[in-house]
Design an enzyme around this catalytic site. Structure first.
Site, PDB file in Angstrom:
ATOM      1  N   GLU A  66       1.207  -1.633   0.135  1.00 18.69           N
ATOM      2  CA  GLU A  66       0.210   0.131  -0.174  1.00 18.69           C
ATOM      3  C   GLU A  66       0.867   1.089   0.180  1.00 18.69           C
ATOM      4  OE1 GLU A  66      -4.050  -1.721   2.851  1.00 18.69           O
ATOM      5  OE2 GLU A  66      -2.499  -0.601   3.773  1.00 18.69           O
ATOM      6  N   ALA A 149       5.164  -8.266  17.802  1.00 14.53           N
ATOM      7  CA  ALA A 149       5.517  -7.030  17.768  1.00 14.53           C
ATOM      8  C   ALA A 149       5.231  -5.946  18.464  1.00 14.53           C
ATOM      9  CB  ALA A 149       6.017  -7.014  16.441  1.00 14.53           C
ATOM     10  N   GLN A 150       3.877  -5.061  18.410  1.00 16.09           N
ATOM     11  CA  GLN A 150       3.492  -4.152  18.834  1.00 16.09           C
ATOM     12  C   GLN A 150       2.617  -4.132  20.141  1.00 16.09           C
ATOM     13  OE1 GLN A 150       1.657  -0.538  18.458  1.00 16.09           O
ATOM     14  NE2 GLN A 150       2.255  -1.020  17.075  1.00 16.09           N
ATOM     15  N   ASP A 171      -1.369 -13.903  25.613  1.00 12.66           N
ATOM     16  CA  ASP A 171      -1.273 -14.661  23.740  1.00 12.66           C
ATOM     17  C   ASP A 171      -1.239 -15.861  23.594  1.00 12.66           C
ATOM     18  OD1 ASP A 171       0.466 -12.975  21.585  1.00 12.66           O
ATOM     19  OD2 ASP A 171       0.219 -15.170  20.965  1.00 12.66           O
ATOM     20  N   ASP A 237      -8.259  -5.326  11.198  1.00 12.11           N
ATOM     21  CA  ASP A 237      -7.880  -4.825   9.914  1.00 12.11           C
ATOM     22  C   ASP A 237      -7.705  -5.078   8.857  1.00 12.11           C
ATOM     23  OD1 ASP A 237      -7.831  -3.432  12.174  1.00 12.11           O
ATOM     24  OD2 ASP A 237      -5.789  -2.803  12.496  1.00 12.11           O
TER      25      ASP A 237
END
Lengths: 349, 349
Positions: A66, A149-150, A171, A237
């Site tokens: 994108e 990672a976030q 998780d 998302d």
């Protein structure tokens, strides 16, 4: 071959991954998150003057590439970003990114920078800007569901900007939780590793979901979410990817960045196209209400928007001017006489 | 601060302006134009499989900034390019550009390169590919009207690819003509400096117009153009900018790259929206006729298209693999564990 030195006009400041890491250490990660939050909030408050071009996406079977451009009339920015969920199998990142700022008046780039790390920071700062606005008063415990990672960036942004002092991690992969807990040690935040999502949510006023990679996964079911919480939904998302049960959406007041994009990519793709949502910038400018009651469930259906990248690029541009943490990149041909591009080439021979 | 060396996955080959000039000298400008022409012709022949995204333009009073993406399903490419006609007054280039290629399968960039010089080369190579297809048999004299930054590249491409051995130069600014003539000296081409456009056209089988900067200028009037010529119209190229009198368009068979774009930006914006045009790729694949008679006027209404940049990027990628004329750029964060971006950052501290 002579070496004609490129002129200043030819050189674009470039922030490599190495320089970005040095910049973050120089500023301090929490101070940087606060700085980014300031820039993001300032740009959200002048939302109406931005070019709101939809992302330009090139889809393939394996993922998407994108371009996300925007402009405030003075400065133009865009981000290149890919999203390839299967990349980690081959040791590649799911998402990588870089970005550019340019002067609108002459079209000349003024900054080229890595944005893989910077995107993680701006996403966390955006979440915290919104949580500060919408979370119940005195919120200080966050459940962090999805410890990839976030997750560390989210936790530290909520600490630095919203006063969160306890993060409860969950998780499906215990190794991810252990990684996140290890990374957060020594950052002045209480970290609790949980065995289930239900356990993570116990006592949390803010629930952040940041998982990915599954078609219509349900990370939170309706019975798990009590009243009076703020949900920060970051994962999913893209079309076909969501995290929350529709029933939760129906019980929540939903806040979004840019409805036209969120209705395609966000949690609300599960709802009717005219389901009521509130735009965050309108809450920030006082044109719309945020949280009204302590019992209300607020949901930030976050998908990321070009203006947040623009804010992050502006922030980095201003910081490198002070710190010198960039390298000049010989990106733009700059002949002495603009009409004499060929002569410049010949003289270099 | 430790210096963790970035891994191969983090590094993107970068061709600076300096490296691009070295590459051109290494290959030789005419050989490079021939090489580019081969790649462009090959991509035009597989036109149908490309993503044909319209340019993403951000307009301002002073100019435009555009992103031009495309993909063939295996490789993705885009160009950043600005167009600011008044830039030369301040010593800046009217047009600067850079470009990127990436793997569609994992979204990772594989090439970042300057494209100011490369765009001049690919534009010239495209003109020559089309002139070879459409110009009358035995064409060997070209009129070059407009002697700015593009003129030498056009002249050499027509020599290298179409066998042009005489170029007749005209510009309203004699200094531009002198600059072009000086630069072309020693390149094995007869150069004639002309006092008028009419003089330049004398005996020319190919007329190239490459001027800019004026609203609806008329560089060629109807009476100047006899039968049996090929016109290569490069200048103008945005809404409100044209070079040719409409009467010439009506007498010509018109060939274009991508009609949807040319009808907005090209000479044919002066014509009805359904005026017949032929797509160059169809002539190259034999699906449409090119020149049919010696008397016919053929007109290439050229505005440039993303696929030509894609071809140029592919060509450069293949050349730098052989020559090593690039520098590795630390553009992509590459943690050992893709989920551990924060840990990578911490370890760099």
């Amino acid at each position: 071959m002579t070496n004609l030195k490129p002129s200043d006009k030819a050189l674009v400041p470039f922030v490599s991954v190495d320089k970005m890491m040095k910049l973050i250490h120089h500023i301090g990660v929490e101070d940087m998150l606060r700085g980014l939050a300031e820039y993001i909030e300032a740009d959200f408050k002048r939302w109406e003057l931005f070019d709101k071009t939809p992302r330009v996406a090139s889809h393939s079977e394996k993922g998407v590439i994108e371009l996300m451009p925007t402009s405030d009339g003075d400065v133009y920015g865009f981000k290149y970003v890919n999203g390839h969920p299967d990349n980690t199998k081959d040791g590649f990142q799911t998402v990588t990114a870089f970005g550019l700022l340019a002067n609108v008046d002459n079209g000349y780039p003024v900054l080229l920078t890595e944005m893989t790390i910077l995107t993680a920071l701006r996403t966390a700062a955006t979440s915290a800007v919104v949580a500060r606005l919408l979370a119940p008063k005195g919120a200080h415990v966050m459940a962090m569901i999805g410890n990839g990672a976030q997750s560390e960036f989210q936790s530290l942004a909520m600490k630095a900007i919203c006063g969160v002092d306890e993060v409860r991690l969950y998780d499906i992969d215990r190794a991810a939780t252990a990684k996140c807990a290890g990374n957060l040690a020594g950052h002045g935040i209480k970290v609790v590793e949980c065995d289930t999502a239900e356990d993570a949510i116990l006592g949390a006023q803010i629930i952040t979901t940041c998982t990915a990679d599954k078609q219509y996964a349900t990370i939170l079911t309706d019975n798990m979410v009590g009243s009076g919480v703020h949900i920060n939904a970051i994962g999913g998302d893209c079309p076909g990817k969501t995290e929350l049960a529709p029933a939760i959406l129906h019980r929540s007041d939903i806040f979004v960045e840019f409805p036209e994009q969120t209705r395609i990519e966000g949690e609300i793709q599960q709802l009717e196209a005219d389901h009521e949502v509130t735009e965050i910038w309108q809450v920030l400018t006082g044109q719309a209400e945020g949280r009204r009651t302590a019992e209300q469930i607020t949901l930030f259906d976050s998908v990321g928007f070009a203006i947040e990248d623009f804010s992050a690029l502006r922030y980095v541009r201003d910081q490198i001017a002070e710190t010198g943490l960039f390298q000049p990149l010989d990106l733009l041909a700059d002949p002495d006489d603009p009409r004499d591009l060929f002569g410049m080439l010949q003289r270099a021979g």
